[in-house]
Design an enzyme around this catalytic site. Structure first.
Site, PDB file in Angstrom:
ATOM      1  N   ARG A  40      -0.197  21.542 -22.277  1.00 14.93           N
ATOM      2  CA  ARG A  40       0.262  20.290 -23.180  1.00 14.93           C
ATOM      3  C   ARG A  40       0.025  20.815 -24.698  1.00 14.93           C
ATOM      4  O   ARG A  40       0.681  20.250 -25.462  1.00 14.93           O
ATOM      5  CB  ARG A  40      -0.536  19.237 -22.800  1.00 14.93           C
ATOM      6  CG  ARG A  40       0.260  18.540 -21.645  1.00 14.93           C
ATOM      7  CD  ARG A  40      -0.438  17.314 -21.056  1.00 14.93           C
ATOM      8  NE  ARG A  40       0.666  16.750 -19.939  1.00 14.93           N
ATOM      9  CZ  ARG A  40       0.041  15.808 -18.995  1.00 14.93           C
ATOM     10  NH1 ARG A  40      -1.279  15.564 -18.943  1.00 14.93           N
ATOM     11  NH2 ARG A  40       1.046  15.295 -18.229  1.00 14.93           N
ATOM     12  N   LYS A 202       6.567   8.246  -1.296  1.00 14.62           N
ATOM     13  CA  LYS A 202       6.935   6.913  -1.502  1.00 14.62           C
ATOM     14  C   LYS A 202       8.279   6.369  -1.690  1.00 14.62           C
ATOM     15  O   LYS A 202       8.923   6.726  -2.696  1.00 14.62           O
ATOM     16  CB  LYS A 202       6.053   5.775  -2.503  1.00 14.62           C
ATOM     17  CG  LYS A 202       4.842   5.561  -1.811  1.00 14.62           C
ATOM     18  CD  LYS A 202       3.933   4.614  -2.557  1.00 14.62           C
ATOM     19  CE  LYS A 202       3.135   3.875  -2.114  1.00 14.62           C
ATOM     20  NZ  LYS A 202       2.432   3.029  -3.281  1.00 14.62           N
ATOM     21  N   GLY A 355       4.971  15.091 -11.585  1.00 14.60           N
ATOM     22  CA  GLY A 355       3.763  15.972 -11.569  1.00 14.60           C
ATOM     23  C   GLY A 355       3.599  16.710 -10.696  1.00 14.60           C
ATOM     24  O   GLY A 355       3.237  17.969 -10.655  1.00 14.60           O
ATOM     25  N   GLY A 378       6.007  10.425 -15.009  1.00 13.71           N
ATOM     26  CA  GLY A 378       6.342   8.973 -15.143  1.00 13.71           C
ATOM     27  C   GLY A 378       7.262   8.651 -15.965  1.00 13.71           C
ATOM     28  O   GLY A 378       8.239   8.020 -15.839  1.00 13.71           O
TER      29      GLY A 378
HETATM   30  P1  ADP Z   1       5.990  13.961  -7.949  1.00 12.04           P
HETATM   31  O1  ADP Z   1       4.567  13.815  -8.373  1.00 12.04           O
HETATM   32  O2  ADP Z   1       6.702  14.950  -8.136  1.00 12.04           O
HETATM   33  O3  ADP Z   1       6.764  12.613  -8.490  1.00 12.04           O
HETATM   34  P2  ADP Z   1       5.283  12.264  -5.634  1.00 12.04           P
HETATM   35  O4  ADP Z   1       3.870  12.027  -6.411  1.00 12.04           O
HETATM   36  O5  ADP Z   1       6.080  11.456  -5.374  1.00 12.04           O
HETATM   37  O6  ADP Z   1       5.916  13.571  -6.417  1.00 12.04           O
HETATM   38  O7  ADP Z   1       4.845  12.929  -4.117  1.00 12.04           O
HETATM   39  C1  ADP Z   1       3.829  14.282  -4.190  1.00 12.04           C
HETATM   40  C2  ADP Z   1       3.196  14.066  -2.894  1.00 12.04           C
HETATM   41  O8  ADP Z   1       3.741  14.058  -1.687  1.00 12.04           O
HETATM   42  C3  ADP Z   1       2.404  15.344  -2.439  1.00 12.04           C
HETATM   43  O9  ADP Z   1       1.015  15.299  -2.671  1.00 12.04           O
HETATM   44  C4  ADP Z   1       2.696  15.844  -1.038  1.00 12.04           C
HETATM   45  O10 ADP Z   1       1.640  16.252  -0.505  1.00 12.04           O
HETATM   46  C5  ADP Z   1       3.114  14.421  -0.613  1.00 12.04           C
HETATM   47  N1  ADP Z   1       4.012  14.887   0.594  1.00 12.04           N
HETATM   48  C6  ADP Z   1       5.405  15.087   0.605  1.00 12.04           C
HETATM   49  N2  ADP Z   1       5.771  15.023   1.838  1.00 12.04           N
HETATM   50  C7  ADP Z   1       4.661  14.902   2.612  1.00 12.04           C
HETATM   51  C8  ADP Z   1       4.417  14.501   4.134  1.00 12.04           C
HETATM   52  N3  ADP Z   1       5.707  14.790   5.065  1.00 12.04           N
HETATM   53  N4  ADP Z   1       3.682  13.928   4.523  1.00 12.04           N
HETATM   54  C9  ADP Z   1       2.498  13.847   3.528  1.00 12.04           C
HETATM   55  N5  ADP Z   1       2.503  13.851   2.320  1.00 12.04           N
HETATM   56  C10 ADP Z   1       3.797  14.298   1.769  1.00 12.04           C
HETATM   57 MG    MG Z   2       2.807  12.544  -7.931  1.00 12.27          MG
END
Ligand code: ADP
Ligand code: MG
Length: 399
Positions: A40, A202, A355, A378
């Site tokens: 950053r 989610k 992230g 975000g």
């Molecule tokens: P980003 O930060 O890229 O937006 P998210 O925060 O939505 O992504 O999701 C990331 C998390 O999802 C990671 O910590 C990963 O371990 C978890 N994850 C993805 N698939 C699974 C799964 N099948 N079971 C448990 N955790 C999962």
């Molecule tokens: Mg995340």
């Protein structure tokens, strides 16, 4: 059809000899006083250097972490001041008393080889409350406001929202311009076919993105834990995988909308499953999309990876947010790394946001093969949701 025409770019403003406030995202990880990742800080340099070339009197500001009080010294920007000084070859003065009377004098009397860095903006009580008092106090000390804190533009905080509204000479720096140009291209001018890969935990976090991209995207790939809710919506067994029961109806509706609009949709056809999420937990690959009882899906399987490769083949634009599995815990990183590899070999315009997704691509060693890595997870998602972001709205100057 860009939304950015009424926002000034730093190069459009006269900075010569002016007192310039630059809001940055210098929220770097610090362990025992040492910066462990300076991405950053590096990202902020072009804007600072431009202001230096223009002979501006420069004051920088950033938040760092989530301090409870100014006594939380582990959230001090002191290590950042030191590093900036090394990188820029100037003296960087850390100014602690954000609400103090001394600010105006300090900001006005900087010499050519000095830059002022305000201490963590969240040490000031009003920052996260978008305080008018804090904004007015800061506004009296500056002629020009530049925002280059992309990771913070979705927050209505005083140095992001209230402050710029009080300074008529305002605009965006290099980092925000690059981020917004890229995201704007995804929303308004993406070359087709346009594929979106969505994963992570989610469904509820990502529904608004899916909805806003529904008309623009041709191919949706849904993986990661959020896919299990879509499988459950089709009455496919999901064992003990993470699912959001209260989102199953929503998933059904989205599936119907994909169908009616003739979208290509890839959902997992097989999974890597285990009984618990631990390093090297005994695991198996399911032959179909169904997950047996007591097992949980932790990664996509090889059939799914192949289906994703095929679906992405013709894509000219690819947006990826959300890992395909629990990539932090080996061996459940494979599906995510495979998708990263597929992207790296594709000739499409490739953007990764979020992230954890950005970390996954970095862990796979493939960061440099992407066209754009969005630094603000975000902020980029909210922009793609079609939301108005406070820090962008506050920069507009057409009325
Ligand atoms: P980003 O930060 O890229 O937006 P998210 O925060 O939505 O992504 O999701 C990331 C998390 O999802 C990671 O910590 C990963 O371990 C978890 N994850 C993805 N698939 C699974 C799964 N099948 N079971 C448990 N955790 C999962
Ligand atoms: Mg995340």
């Amino acid at each position: 059809m860009s939304d950015l025409r009424d926002i000034a770019f730093i190069e459009d403003l006269n900075l010569q000899g002016k007192r310039v406030f630059i809001r940055l995202d210098l929220n770097v990880p610090i362990k025992d006083g040492t910066i462990t990742n300076e991405t950053r800080i590096q990202g902020a340099l072009p804007t600072i250097r431009y202001a230096m070339d223009q002979k501006a009197k420069i004051t920088l500001a950033s938040h760092l972490g989530r301090p409870k009080s100014p006594e939380d010294k582990q959230f001090s920007l002191e290590p950042v001041a030191k590093r900036l000084s090394e990188l820029l070859g100037v003296e960087v003065l850390l100014f602690e008393d954000l609400m103090g009377d001394g600010l105006k004098g300090m900001a006005s009397n900087l010499s050519d080889d000095q830059i002022l860095l305000l201490e963590n903006t969240r040490f000031a009580k009003g920052e996260t409350k978008n305080s008018q008092e804090l904004a007015s106090h800061l506004a009296t000390a500056f002629d020009v406001y530049i925002n280059d804190a992309f990771g913070a533009i979705h927050r209505a905080h005083a140095t992001v929202d209230a402050l710029p509204r009080l300074i008529p000479q305002r605009g965006m720096g290099y980092l925000i311009q690059k981020e917004l140009k890229t995201l704007d291209k995804l929303l308004h001018q993406a070359d087709k076919p346009f594929a979106a890969i969505l994963g992570g935990i989610k469904v509820s976090d990502k529904i608004a993105v899916i909805e806003n991209l529904m008309e623009r995207v041709d191919t949706f790939v849904i993986g990661g834990a959020m896919a299990y809710t879509f499988l459950a919506a089709q009455d496919i067994a999901t064992g003990s995988s993470l699912i959001e029961r209260d989102k199953i109806n929503m998933a059904k509706e989205l599936l119907e909308r994909f169908r009616v609009r003739n979208k290509t949709l890839v959902l997992p056809k097989d999974h890597v499953v285990a009984k618990e999420l631990t390093k090297n937990a005994p695991n198996e690959t399911t032959p179909t999309a169904a997950i047996p009882e007591e097992w949980m899906g932790l990664d996509i399987g090889p059939k799914t990876t192949a289906a994703i490769n095929e679906a992405l083949g013709p894509a000219k634009t690819i947006f990826w947010n959300g890992p395909m599995g629990a990539f932090e815990t080996p061996p459940f990183e494979k599906g995510t790394f495979e998708v990263a590899k597929t992207l790296s070999q594709s000739s499409a315009f490739k953007v990764v946001g979020g992230g954890d997704s950005v970390t996954a691509v970095a862990n796979a060693g493939l960061t440099d093969s992407m066209d754009h890595i969005s630094t603000g997870g975000g902020a980029s998602l909210e922009y793609l949701e079609g939301k108005k972001l406070p820090g962008i709205e506050a920069l507009r100057t057409d009325g």
